[in-house]
Design an enzyme around this catalytic site. Structure first.
Site, mmCIF file in Angstrom:
data_model
loop_
_atom_site.group_PDB
_atom_site.id
_atom_site.type_symbol
_atom_site.label_atom_id
_atom_site.label_comp_id
_atom_site.label_asym_id
_atom_site.label_seq_id
_atom_site.Cartn_x
_atom_site.Cartn_y
_atom_site.Cartn_z
ATOM 1 N N CYS A 73 0.827 -1.206 0.000
ATOM 2 C CA CYS A 73 0.000 0.000 0.000
ATOM 3 C C CYS A 73 0.871 1.270 0.000
ATOM 4 O O CYS A 73 1.503 1.550 -1.015
ATOM 5 C CB CYS A 73 -0.974 -0.071 1.172
ATOM 6 S SG CYS A 73 -2.454 0.856 0.852
ATOM 7 N N HIS A 129 -3.210 -5.030 2.037
ATOM 8 C CA HIS A 129 -2.475 -5.263 3.294
ATOM 9 C C HIS A 129 -2.437 -6.747 3.674
ATOM 10 O O HIS A 129 -3.263 -7.189 4.490
ATOM 11 C CB HIS A 129 -3.157 -4.492 4.428
ATOM 12 C CG HIS A 129 -2.889 -3.035 4.441
ATOM 13 N ND1 HIS A 129 -1.930 -2.444 5.240
ATOM 14 C CD2 HIS A 129 -3.457 -2.031 3.744
ATOM 15 C CE1 HIS A 129 -1.927 -1.147 5.046
ATOM 16 N NE2 HIS A 129 -2.846 -0.851 4.143
ATOM 17 N N GLU A 186 -0.504 -8.236 5.633
ATOM 18 C CA GLU A 186 -0.128 -8.412 7.049
ATOM 19 C C GLU A 186 -1.343 -8.347 7.974
ATOM 20 O O GLU A 186 -1.239 -8.662 9.146
ATOM 21 C CB GLU A 186 0.926 -7.366 7.448
ATOM 22 C CG GLU A 186 0.430 -5.953 7.686
ATOM 23 C CD GLU A 186 0.022 -5.192 6.421
ATOM 24 O OE1 GLU A 186 0.129 -5.768 5.308
ATOM 25 O OE2 GLU A 186 -0.412 -4.040 6.547
HETATM 26 N N1 GLN Z 1 -3.658 6.419 1.339
HETATM 27 C C1 GLN Z 1 -2.330 6.111 1.776
HETATM 28 C C2 GLN Z 1 -1.294 6.979 1.043
HETATM 29 O O1 GLN Z 1 -1.614 7.609 0.067
HETATM 30 C C3 GLN Z 1 -1.995 4.639 1.616
HETATM 31 C C4 GLN Z 1 -2.958 3.800 2.416
HETATM 32 C C5 GLN Z 1 -2.403 2.572 3.027
HETATM 33 O O2 GLN Z 1 -1.193 2.335 3.068
HETATM 34 N N2 GLN Z 1 -3.290 1.792 3.587
HETATM 35 O O3 GLN Z 1 -0.182 6.998 1.450
#
Ligand code: GLN
Length: 252
Positions: A111, A230, A232
Site C-alpha cells: 500500500c 495489506h 499483514e
Molecule cells: N492512502 C495512503 C497513502 O496515500 C496509503 C494507504 C495505506 O497504506 N493503507 O499513502
C-alpha cells in the site's frame, strides 16, 4: 537493535528444531508509521510456517540498513507521513540506497510502501515502472475487503504457526488477526484495501501477480513485490513466505 521478542522466538524455535540456514536470515522492517507491528508478527509466523529461523530487524535509522539485511518490508500507512517521519534519521534514503546496492534482495512494499517504491522522491527514479494514483478508491469509508486472484509461487506451509507479539516499549501491539478474514485458496487471497492506491499504468517489465477482477493490484519487478492491499492484516502469510524464500535464495 533486535526486538526482544526475536531473541525469545529464536531460542524457542531452535529448541523445536527449526531449520537454521548457514547464516541468520535478517529481514528488515521500516518502522516509520502504519502497519509495521503487524508485519513483524506476520513475518515471524511466515518463518514458523516454513520452519526457518529468522531475525527481524526493526529499522529506525539509516545506519541499520546495511549489507546484513537480506530482505526488507516497506509497510503501508500514510506515505506522506512516512516521508516526514523519515526525515530525522534518513531511513527512507538508506532503504532506497540499499535497494540500489542489492538489486537481487527481495523487497515487499504494501500500500503506502508500494507508493514509496513507485515514487521514491528526491529525484530518484522509481523502483517499479508503474504509475500509481493515491487514494484512488475514494475516502477512508470506501475501504473494503475482497478476494484477490494471486499468481505467484510461494513456499508452502510445512508447520503450524501462531506467534503473537506483546506490547513493545512504545506500548504498541499488533491488531489481532481474525481467522474469518482469511479463507485462502491457492489462487485467492483475502485482500484488505484501506484507502488504497490504484496502479493506473504499468510497464511490461512489471509482472502481474495479483488482480482484483481484471485490475492489477500486485506486481513484481525484479526482486520487488508491490501490493496495493495489506497482507499483514490477514492470517494468510504467503507473501511473507515469498520474501523469506527469496531472501534465502538470493543471498546464499
Ligand atoms: N492512502 C495512503 C497513502 O496515500 C496509503 C494507504 C495505506 O497504506 N493503507 O499513502
Amino acid at each position: 537493535m533486535l526486538a526482544s521478542y526475536s531473541i525469545n522466538v529464536r531460542k524457542r524455535l531452535t529448541d523445536r528444531g527449526r531449520v537454521r540456514p548457514p547464516y541468520m536470515v535478517r529481514i528488515g522492517i521500516a518502522m516509520l508509521q502504519g502497519a509495521r507491528h503487524e508485519h513483524c508478527e506476520a513475518i515471524q509466523n511466515a518463518a514458523m510456517e516454513m520452519n526457518v529461523e529468522i531475525e527481524v530487524v526493526e529499522l529506525r535509522k539509516r545506519s541499520q540498513v546495511d549489507s546484513s539485511i537480506h530482505g526488507l518490508i516497506l509497510p503501508g500507512g500514510e506515505s506522506t507521513t512516512m516521508r516526514i517521519a523519515s526525515q530525522s534519521e534518513s531511513l527512507l534514503d538508506g532503504i532506497f540506497d540499499w535497494i540500489t546496492d542489492y538489486p537481487d534482495r527481495p523487497v515487499l512494499g504494501t500500500c503506502a510502501g508500494a507508493i514509496l517504491l513507485a515514487n521514491p522522491g528526491n529525484n530518484r527514479t522509481s523502483f517499479i515502472d508503474l504509475e500509481v494514483s493515491r487514494n484512488a478508491w475514494g475516502r477512508q469509508r470506501f475501504s473494503f475487503e475482497a478476494q484477490v486472484n494471486v499468481a505467484l509461487e510461494t513456499p508452502r506451509i510445512t508447520h503450524n504457526a501462531h506467534f503473537e507479539i506483546g506490547r513493545d516499549k512504545y506500548n504498541h501491539k499488533p491488531l489481532p488477526m481474525s481467522n474469518q478474514a482469511a479463507k485462502p485458496t491457492e489462487k485467492s487471497f483475502p485482500g484488505i484495501f484501506i484507502r488504497a492506491p490504484r496502479f493506473i499504468e504499468e510497464s511490461i517489465s512489471c509482472q502481474k501477480v495479483a488482480t482484483l477482477n481484471d485490475e492489477t493490484v500486485g506486481v513484481i519487478q525484479g526482486s520487488i513485490l508491490a501490493l496495493t492491499f495489506h497482507p499483514e492484516l490477514t492470517n494468510d502469510r504467503r507473501f511473507h513466505r515469498w520474501l523469506i524464500g527469496q531472501a534465502i535464495n538470493k543471498t546464499q
